[in-house]
Structures are given as structure tokens and as C-alpha cells.
Design a protein around this motif. Structure first.
Motif, short mmCIF file in Angstrom:
data_model
loop_
_atom_site.label_atom_id
_atom_site.label_comp_id
_atom_site.label_asym_id
_atom_site.label_seq_id
_atom_site.Cartn_x
_atom_site.Cartn_y
_atom_site.Cartn_z
N PHE A 1 -2.61 4.69 11.84
CA PHE A 1 -2.92 3.58 12.76
C PHE A 1 -2.46 2.23 12.22
CE2 PHE A 1 -6.59 4.66 10.13
CZ PHE A 1 -6.76 3.48 9.43
N CYS A 2 -1.86 2.21 11.03
CA CYS A 2 -1.68 0.95 10.31
C CYS A 2 -0.20 0.66 10.08
CB CYS A 2 -2.39 1.06 8.96
SG CYS A 2 -2.22 -0.39 7.93
N CYS B 1 0.85 -1.20 0.00
CA CYS B 1 0.00 0.00 0.00
C CYS B 1 0.88 1.24 0.00
CB CYS B 1 -0.87 -0.03 1.26
SG CYS B 1 -1.97 1.38 1.37
N ILE C 1 0.64 -1.98 7.98
CA ILE C 1 0.71 -2.86 6.81
C ILE C 1 1.79 -2.41 5.81
CG2 ILE C 1 -0.60 -3.53 4.73
CD1 ILE C 1 -2.91 -4.19 6.63
N PRO C 2 1.88 -1.10 5.48
CA PRO C 2 2.92 -0.72 4.52
C PRO C 2 4.33 -1.09 5.02
CG PRO C 2 1.33 1.04 4.74
CD PRO C 2 1.01 0.05 5.82
N HIS D 1 -0.31 4.23 0.90
CA HIS D 1 -0.76 5.17 1.94
C HIS D 1 0.03 4.94 3.21
CE1 HIS D 1 -4.00 6.61 -0.51
NE2 HIS D 1 -4.29 5.36 -0.81
N ARG D 2 -0.11 5.87 4.12
CA ARG D 2 0.58 5.74 5.40
C ARG D 2 -0.40 6.12 6.51
NH1 ARG D 2 3.18 3.22 2.50
NH2 ARG D 2 5.39 3.40 1.96
N TYR E 1 -10.39 2.40 -1.38
CA TYR E 1 -10.03 3.65 -0.69
C TYR E 1 -10.88 4.79 -1.30
CZ TYR E 1 -6.56 6.77 1.54
OH TYR E 1 -5.91 7.70 2.31
N ARG F 1 -5.82 10.30 6.49
CA ARG F 1 -6.79 9.80 5.51
C ARG F 1 -7.43 11.02 4.83
NH1 ARG F 1 -7.67 4.30 4.82
NH2 ARG F 1 -9.83 4.79 4.36
#
Ligand code: SF4
Length: 443
Positions: A153-154, A147, A156-157, A149-150, A236, A274
Motif C-alpha cells: 500500500f506504500c 525503507c 515511500i520506498p 520493505h515493499r 517494524y 507484511r
């Protein structure tokens, strides 16, 4: 040739993306002649595909590795938690190998080392579409990894890296094979479905003699040719999502959008990193409903994000009251190790988070109940998932497997329905989650 094939046990944890990784590894194991066995006792080696998304998933993954070590002792670990190998090594120094998500080659190398394959191409039959962990009539179709995006809260990247899209012809060919193998519903998954192809500059590829861009809209057009249900997940909220709504109105793909908005307060959305223009989101939802009145909107939200005030939270309640989304999942914010949001000031006290979550869920339960009640008296196209006693358990176009509601068909067994069959159902009742009805028309 020995009749005894090497035997592998497999434990699959995590999200649909991890499930697709598991399916790939299982398929490769089978292709190479390994037997897949359901118990630790029978297995010569065990592969554990882990999840590392939130702390509870890490704990579950470590428990699964521990169980496999205790019961079998020869364990290969892969998946998201594999990115944090030190955590695994500290708890279980004797695991045979550790690899990260999508690293099929490392898993296969580790299996080969522990258990050399005995393959006979004349007796090993693997369906062309591979092995699947989902029921025969639906399948997850992974279109990309990672992904760009940054979201604060995540993690995953940092675990899966930046977006890497699969070429569109490859995805369409895989979808076609799945359909030829009996799949009736394709569930498109990725970390960010709407970003599909941005990393390869929307490269064009050929499929069935026609050029398709590696782009969400072209992919949907291709999948629409296959004559099965196509459902989009993890979209998204970009403006170009608007482009695919006409395909839903034309019946090419399901009128269903899983689009995590996460919050509605511009201030909190900014802290989450976001898109914060919630008024534009409101306008967009209205436009989508104009173009495709039957569209089902599913979303997820986080309550109690650091810095969320009562005003921010009420803004969120106002949004869901006004947007009247069909399906909503909500979580109380919980810090994920390594996430940027952990450094934000003003954490919301636990009891306030839970109180807000309860208020949010109570309001959404009421909206959900009202939305479903609007369907009583209509006829809904459904797909049968299972037969349970006299009932057929089905889903309408508005219901994704596992996460949404069901349609219970009272006369399902008597009508001779079978899993994977499409049927029109007259809706006679509803509650907060599910619909109830009888067969109106059977194909
Ligand atoms: S878009 Fe999804 S995967 Fe990407 S950073 Fe945000 S929450 Fe994580």
C-alpha cells in the motif's frame, strides 16, 4: 555591509521526517545569513517542503505551491512530491526549482541562485543544535532515510529509496547537542526504526570513548545515557524488537513502542506484504508485557484493504480486543497512486470500509477508555507542554506529542509549572483520550 539580509519564506508540510528536513534547511539558511520571514509579502523567495504520501497530501502540497506562486511568485519546491516533478511542472511551470526529499544541497543551490547570501559570521548567531520547528523541550531525531520493505500500500520506498542509516555516532552527537540546547524528549523517527544499521552491516562507531554499533539497541543504550526521555516511533514488528524491551524496563528509554501492525488477518497481511505470523505477534506482546508491565503500545491499522472479507475484519477486531493496545490509529484504505495494492482484486466498497472503520473505532474507543481508567489513582511522571489558563497541559510517558492523549493538570498554573518541566501527577479522572489530575510532586 547592508543591514538588509535576503529574506526567505518557508512552508513545511508532511510527516515528522519532512519536518526534520525542513529544520535542516532552515538551519542552513540561517547559518548562511538569510532572514526567515513569516509572510509571503516580506519574502524574497519562498521554499515549500511538500508531502506526496497520499492523494490528499498531494492536493494539499499543490495548493500550498499555488498559494505561494500567487502571493509571492518566486517559489522553490522540495520534499516527497518533488519526486514527481512532472505533476508540479504541469500545474506550476514557473516554479524556480524542484528537488526530492533530503536533497538539501539542491534547495540551497536554488536559494543561492535566486537570492545570493549576505553572511557576516560575526553577527549571525545560530544555536549549535540548529533551528527547530517543535517546541524547545522536544525534538524529532531522524536516524535513517528510505525503507527496504515493499508494503503493497506504500510508495515511500519508490520516493525515498532503500534504507540509508545515519552513522550512530553522528546521531548520538546530534542528540547530545539537542539535549544541551534544552531538549527533554527525543522522538526517534525513520521509515523503519528496527532496521536501523542493516544497510551499513551494523558498523561500529565511537562515541564518548566507547564503541556503539549502528543498531537500534546500541542507539537506545547511547540515547539512554543522555538522561532525557527517548521515545521510539515506526518500529517494524521484527523479532529483535524484543531486545530493547529490557532497556525500557530499566528506565533507559521510555516504555513506549509505536509499532504499526496494520492488520491481524494473515491473509491480508500477506497481501500487504507484511509479517503475517499474528500468533507470534500475540506471544511477543505478552512477553513484552511480562518484561515491562508499564509498556505503552501504540499501533496503526488499515481497514477495508482490497480483498478484506468480513471474516478477515472480525479477525482484526478479535486481535484488538485481545491485545488491548493503549493507543490505536485506524484508516480506511485509500489507494495511493503508484502503489502495488491498487492492482489487487476485490476492492472493498466505500460504504463497507466506512462501516468497518466505525465499528473498529467504537471498539478501540471502549478499550482506550478502559485502559485509561486503570490509571486513575496512580501517579504518572509527566512533561509539561503548555500552560492554558489555570491548567497545565502535559503528557505522560504513554503519550507522544501530536498523536496521543494529554494529561490536564488542574492546579498547573498555581503550581508555577513551565513548559519542559517534569512533574509527578496524581491521576484523578480519565476519559476516552485524556487523563486529569493534580500535582503530586514537582522536581
Ligand atoms: S515499512 Fe513503512 S515505509 Fe516501508 S514500505 Fe512499509 S509502510 Fe512503507
Amino acid at each position: 555591509m547592508s543591514l538588509s539580509q535576503p529574506k526567505v519564506g518557508f512552508v513545511s508540510l508532511g510527516c515528522p521526517k519532512a519536518l526534520v528536513d525542513s529544520e535542516r534547511i532552515l538551519t542552513q539558511l540561517k547559518v548562511e545569513g538569510y532572514d526567515l520571514v513569516p509572510s509571503y509579502d516580506d519574502a524574497d523567495v519562498v521554499v515549500v517542503n511538500t508531502c506526496g504520501f497520499i492523494d490528499s497530501a498531494v492536493a494539499e502540497s499543490l495548493d500550498a505551491i499555488g498559494e505561494a506562486m500567487a502571493e509571492n511568485g518566486k517559489v522553490i519546491v522540495t520534499g516527497c512530491l518533488g519526486k514527481r516533478s512532472e505533476v508540479i511542472r504541469e500545474a506550476y511551470p514557473d516554479v524556480l526549482s524542484i528537488s526530492g526529499p533530503q536533497d538539501y544541497a539542491s534547495v540551497m543551490d536554488a536559494v543561492h541562485t535566486a537570492l545570493p547570501p549576505k553572511h557576516d559570521p560575526f553577527i549571525d548567531l545560530v544555536p549549535d543544535y540548529g533551528l527547530k520547528l517543535t517546541p524547545k523541550h522536544y525534538a524529532y531525531l531522524k536516524i535513517s532515510e528510505g525503507c527496504n520493505h515493499r508494503c503493497s500500500f506504500c510508495i515511500i520506498p519508490s520516493m525515498r529509496g532503500d534504507l540509508v542509516s545515519r552513522p550512530v555516532d553522528q546521531v548520538l552527537r546530534e542528540a547530545e547537542k539537542l539535549v544541551m540546547g534544552g531538549v527533554k524528549e527525543l522522538l526517534v523517527v525513520s521509515q523503519d526504526t528496527s532496521a536501523y544499521g542493516v544497510d551499513v552491516k551494523y558498523a561500529e562507531r565511537e562515541w564518548h570513548g566507547k564503541a556503539y554499533a549502528t543498531r537500534m539497541k546500541a542507539l537506545c543504550e547511547g540515547l539512554g545515557e543522555l538522561g532525557v526521555w527517548t521515545r521510539l516511533h515506526y518500529v517494524y514488528p521484527y523479532p529483535h524488537v524484543d531486545d530493547i524491551i529490557p532497556l525500557m524496563a530499566e528506565g533507559k528509554i521510555l516504555p513506549y513502542l509505536d509499532i504499526p501492525f496494520q492488520h491481524a488477518s494473515p491473509r491480508i497481511l500477506k497481501l500487504m506484504k507484511r509479517p503475517g505470523a499474528i500468533d507470534k505477534t500475540r506471544e511477543r506482546i505478552a512477553r513484552w508485557r511480562d518484561i515491562c508491565p508499564d509498556i505503552t503500545l501504540r499501533s496503526t491499522f488499515i481497514v477495508g484493504f482490497p480483498g478484506e472479507t468480513e471474516d478477515d475484519f472480525e479477525e482484526l477486531l478479535d486481535f484488538i480486543e485481545e491485545a488491548r493496545l493503549d493507543r490505536v490509529g485506524a484508516f480506511a484504505y485509500s489507494p495511493v497512486e503508484g502503489a502495488a495494492a491498487n492492482a489487487l482484486p476485490d476492492p472493498v466498497p466505500e460504504e463497507v470500509k466506512l462501516e468497518r472503520l466505525a465499528r473498529f473505532m467504537a471498539l478501540q474507543a471502549q478499550i482506550s477508555e478502559e485502559r485509561l481508567a486503570e490509571k486513575v489513582g496512580t501517579t504518572q511522571r509527566c512533561i509539561i507542554d503548555a500552560i492554558d489558563g489555570e491548567l497545565a497541559i502535559a503528557r505522560s510517558m504513554a503519550d507522544a506529542p501530536e498523536i496521543d492523549g494529554l494529561v490536564q493538570i488542574q492546579d498547573g498554573r498555581d503550581a508555577g509549572l513551565v513548559p519542559g518541566e517534569f512533574v509527578d501527577v496524581e491521576i484523578m479522572g480519565s476519559d476516552e483520550h485524556d487523563l486529569y489530575g493534580e500535582v503530586a510532586y514537582q522536581d
